[in-house]
Motif scaffolding. Structure first.
Motif, mmCIF file in Angstrom:
data_model
loop_
_atom_site.group_PDB
_atom_site.id
_atom_site.type_symbol
_atom_site.label_atom_id
_atom_site.label_comp_id
_atom_site.label_asym_id
_atom_site.label_seq_id
_atom_site.Cartn_x
_atom_site.Cartn_y
_atom_site.Cartn_z
ATOM 1 N N VAL A 70 0.676 -0.977 0.011
ATOM 2 C CA VAL A 70 0.065 0.128 0.098
ATOM 3 C C VAL A 70 0.914 1.121 -0.068
ATOM 4 O O VAL A 70 1.896 1.164 0.903
ATOM 5 C CB VAL A 70 -0.937 0.016 1.204
ATOM 6 C CG1 VAL A 70 -1.678 1.238 1.106
ATOM 7 C CG2 VAL A 70 -1.697 -1.341 1.274
ATOM 8 N N ARG A 71 0.667 2.055 -1.069
ATOM 9 C CA ARG A 71 1.404 3.333 -0.954
ATOM 10 C C ARG A 71 0.493 4.659 -0.689
ATOM 11 O O ARG A 71 -0.634 4.600 -1.063
ATOM 12 C CB ARG A 71 2.134 3.679 -2.363
ATOM 13 C CG ARG A 71 3.118 2.477 -2.622
ATOM 14 C CD ARG A 71 4.017 2.778 -4.044
ATOM 15 N NE ARG A 71 4.924 1.721 -4.132
ATOM 16 C CZ ARG A 71 6.316 2.275 -4.096
ATOM 17 N NH1 ARG A 71 6.464 3.293 -3.803
ATOM 18 N NH2 ARG A 71 7.244 1.289 -4.336
ATOM 19 N N ARG A 72 1.115 5.415 -0.131
ATOM 20 C CA ARG A 72 0.386 6.842 0.287
ATOM 21 C C ARG A 72 1.398 7.797 -0.079
ATOM 22 O O ARG A 72 2.520 7.951 0.252
ATOM 23 C CB ARG A 72 -0.031 6.856 1.557
ATOM 24 C CG ARG A 72 -1.060 5.828 1.860
ATOM 25 C CD ARG A 72 -2.428 6.268 1.430
ATOM 26 N NE ARG A 72 -3.537 5.460 1.496
ATOM 27 C CZ ARG A 72 -3.802 4.170 0.950
ATOM 28 N NH1 ARG A 72 -3.112 3.932 0.010
ATOM 29 N NH2 ARG A 72 -4.726 3.290 1.322
ATOM 30 N N THR A 73 0.865 9.073 -0.461
ATOM 31 C CA THR A 73 1.579 10.313 -0.574
ATOM 32 C C THR A 73 1.096 11.450 0.060
ATOM 33 O O THR A 73 -0.283 11.916 0.035
ATOM 34 C CB THR A 73 1.588 10.578 -2.297
ATOM 35 O OG1 THR A 73 2.262 9.605 -2.971
ATOM 36 C CG2 THR A 73 2.465 11.946 -2.486
ATOM 37 N N ALA A 74 1.848 12.070 0.842
ATOM 38 C CA ALA A 74 1.386 13.248 1.670
ATOM 39 C C ALA A 74 2.073 14.738 1.259
ATOM 40 O O ALA A 74 3.326 14.691 1.417
ATOM 41 C CB ALA A 74 1.521 13.109 3.129
ATOM 42 N N PRO A 75 1.442 15.504 0.486
ATOM 43 C CA PRO A 75 2.213 16.622 -0.127
ATOM 44 C C PRO A 75 2.164 17.713 1.397
ATOM 45 O O PRO A 75 1.270 17.774 2.073
ATOM 46 C CB PRO A 75 1.022 17.278 -0.905
ATOM 47 C CG PRO A 75 -0.257 16.793 -0.600
ATOM 48 C CD PRO A 75 0.000 15.231 0.056
ATOM 49 N N VAL A 76 3.500 18.344 1.622
ATOM 50 C CA VAL A 76 3.545 18.951 2.641
ATOM 51 C C VAL A 76 4.266 20.338 2.430
ATOM 52 O O VAL A 76 5.138 20.285 1.549
ATOM 53 C CB VAL A 76 4.578 18.458 4.010
ATOM 54 C CG1 VAL A 76 4.688 19.222 4.852
ATOM 55 C CG2 VAL A 76 3.786 17.203 4.344
ATOM 56 N N LYS A 77 3.977 21.585 2.666
ATOM 57 C CA LYS A 77 4.359 22.665 2.430
ATOM 58 C C LYS A 77 5.641 22.837 3.509
ATOM 59 O O LYS A 77 5.691 22.493 4.492
ATOM 60 C CB LYS A 77 3.497 23.869 2.475
ATOM 61 C CG LYS A 77 3.966 25.326 2.226
ATOM 62 C CD LYS A 77 2.886 26.400 2.475
ATOM 63 C CE LYS A 77 3.471 27.668 2.354
ATOM 64 N NZ LYS A 77 2.354 28.829 2.257
ATOM 65 N N LEU A 78 6.902 23.406 2.900
ATOM 66 C CA LEU A 78 8.098 23.574 3.574
ATOM 67 C C LEU A 78 8.363 24.991 3.840
ATOM 68 O O LEU A 78 7.922 25.932 2.841
ATOM 69 C CB LEU A 78 9.349 23.074 2.729
ATOM 70 C CG LEU A 78 9.217 21.496 2.336
ATOM 71 C CD1 LEU A 78 10.526 21.202 1.723
ATOM 72 C CD2 LEU A 78 9.049 20.599 3.594
ATOM 73 N N ILE A 79 8.602 25.455 4.949
ATOM 74 C CA ILE A 79 9.102 26.657 5.138
ATOM 75 C C ILE A 79 10.705 26.665 5.126
ATOM 76 O O ILE A 79 11.530 26.007 5.972
ATOM 77 C CB ILE A 79 8.688 26.785 6.780
ATOM 78 C CG1 ILE A 79 7.382 27.059 6.931
ATOM 79 C CG2 ILE A 79 9.313 28.503 7.230
ATOM 80 C CD1 ILE A 79 6.801 27.052 8.433
#
Length: 416
Positions: free
Chosen positions: A3-12
């Motif tokens: 099972v694969r998941r992708t979590a987009p996260v904004k970087l500072i």
């Protein structure tokens, strides 16, 4: 099952290190394009290099000397070029027009050695050493980051750093993986188990249709797409900086709205499958869909691709598989299992009328049944030809309005 998941996260990103990331991306793209040039064979696909070991063995030392990138980033750039070349070769073999891959979009691929995770930040390799960037997470909880990246059940895989020029922001698309052996997750190692299939057609007129006769018309989707387009036009005509900033905000709202709408449809499709006792949701193969459905609205094309992605992982969590089958003539073939006559004259817009047996029905509904039947017949053929499947008598039914169609015997059991 993986099972694969992708979590987009904004970087500072600290101001003093933003240029480090930009220069790293420039050099990463240089490596990828150099590798693509090496892998490409102009005369024949047989001359293309599709082995990562071959490309890395030839280019690695040279690219390390040409750039300031770390070893892992150079290797990921080479791997990206090899994977792109493989995709082109497959299309080339099918007689489709292809050209040498070229990488122009700002992005870098990080593996677990070039990216180190902490609870609230990540450390990234750059041409100027390591850069630590804090995460900017939404207030809503749990976030995809909390569910998948911080979870002990998931392990980090190669992920992509991207830069949004319009907003001057960096985003890290973090990919994770786990091996799920939970009984609630569907397993394909059930050769003799009876299966029931829900066929899904991606229509030109309606957004999508199920073989059960359920339609997702997409009228609301089309309406708001037109509204967003109208607002964009009005803002573009103003030509002011304020209008430009408003246009960027509108674009973000539109993207979020589109994703939310497709999430809702995907949830309803999976629910339709579960409530009808279906083990498989069959879609038509989305390869070259833009060419095949040239008359479809551009935002429908976007929706089709995203819809399958959402259904695939949502279905898996509820014990259902999502599969794709060849789309050839599904809209022109009569779905009556005692007929199957295929002719372009059978379909006229939204109406299907078989020229042989006289069967009349909505064209998209007819296509949805054919997609389900194609999966059933394909699986039945695979079981019969498998040396380990015995007699291959595991039936596959297609769920239709009021009953099922049996994919093994090709005979209707009930319903229409």
């Amino acid at each position: 099952m993986e099972v694969r998941r992708t979590a987009p996260v904004k970087l500072i990103v600290p101001d003093e290190h933003r240029d480090d990331l930009h220069e790293s991306a420039r050099q990463f793209l240089h490596c990828a394009n150099r590798a693509a040039e090496f892998c490409w064979g102009d005369d024949s696909y047989t001359n293309c290099v599709t082995a990562n070991t071959t490309a890395r063995g030839t280019l690695y030392t040279e690219l390390r000397e040409e750039t300031d990138l770390t070893a892992n980033l150079v290797q990921e750039a080479i791997r990206r070029a090899v994977q792109a070349t493989k995709g082109c070769v497959e299309r080339w073999k099918q007689g489709k027009r292809v050209s040498q891959p070229e990488f122009t979009s700002w992005s870098m691929v990080y593996d677990k050695r070039s990216a180190t995770f902490y609870r609230d930040r990540v450390s990234l390799s750059t041409v100027n050493g390591r850069v630590e960037c804090d995460f900017e997470l939404p207030a809503d909880s749990p976030t995809p980051y909390e569910r998948y990246v911080l979870s002990e059940d998931y392990e980090f895989r190669a992920s992509t750093l991207q830069y949004d020029k319009a907003t001057d922001e960096f985003y890290f698309h973090i990919t994770t993986r786990k091996d799920d052996s939970d009984e609630s997750v569907v397993s394909e190692d059930t050769e003799h188990q009876k299966q029931t299939v829900l066929g899904i057609d991606l229509g030109v007129n309606s957004l999508t249709v199920a073989s059960t006769g359920t339609f997702w018309q997409g009228d609301g989707y089309d309406h708001w797409c037109r509204e967003f387009e109208k607002r964009r036009g009005e803002m573009q005509q103003r030509g002011t900086q304020a209008a430009h900033n408003a246009l960027l905000r509108l674009g973000k709202r539109e993207e979020a709205w589109r994703k939310q709408y497709i999430h809702i449809v995907a949830n309803e499709i999976v629910t339709e499958a579960v409530e009808n006792g279906c083990d498989v949701i069959a879609f038509e193969d989305l390869t070259d869909i833009r060419e095949r459905l040239s008359q479809a609205k551009w935002h429908h094309i976007w929706a089709f691709r995203r819809l399958y992605e959402y259904v695939e992982y949502k279905a898996r969590e509820r014990g259902v598989m999502a599969k794709q089958v060849a789309p050839n003539h599904t809209s022109q073939r009569c779905s009556r299992t005692d007929c199957g006559f295929t002719h372009e004259a059978n379909r006229d817009g939204e109406h299907f009328h078989c020229q042989k047996c006289g069967y009349e029905v909505n064209a998209d509904y007819n296509a949805a049944k054919n997609i389900g039947l194609r999966y059933a017949r394909k699986r039945h053929h695979r079981l019969r030809s498998s040396p380990t499947s015995g007699s291959g008598d595991a039936p596959v039914d297609v769920r239709v309005n009021g009953g099922t169609l049996n994919g093994k015997s090709h005979q209707p059991i009930a319903g229409d």
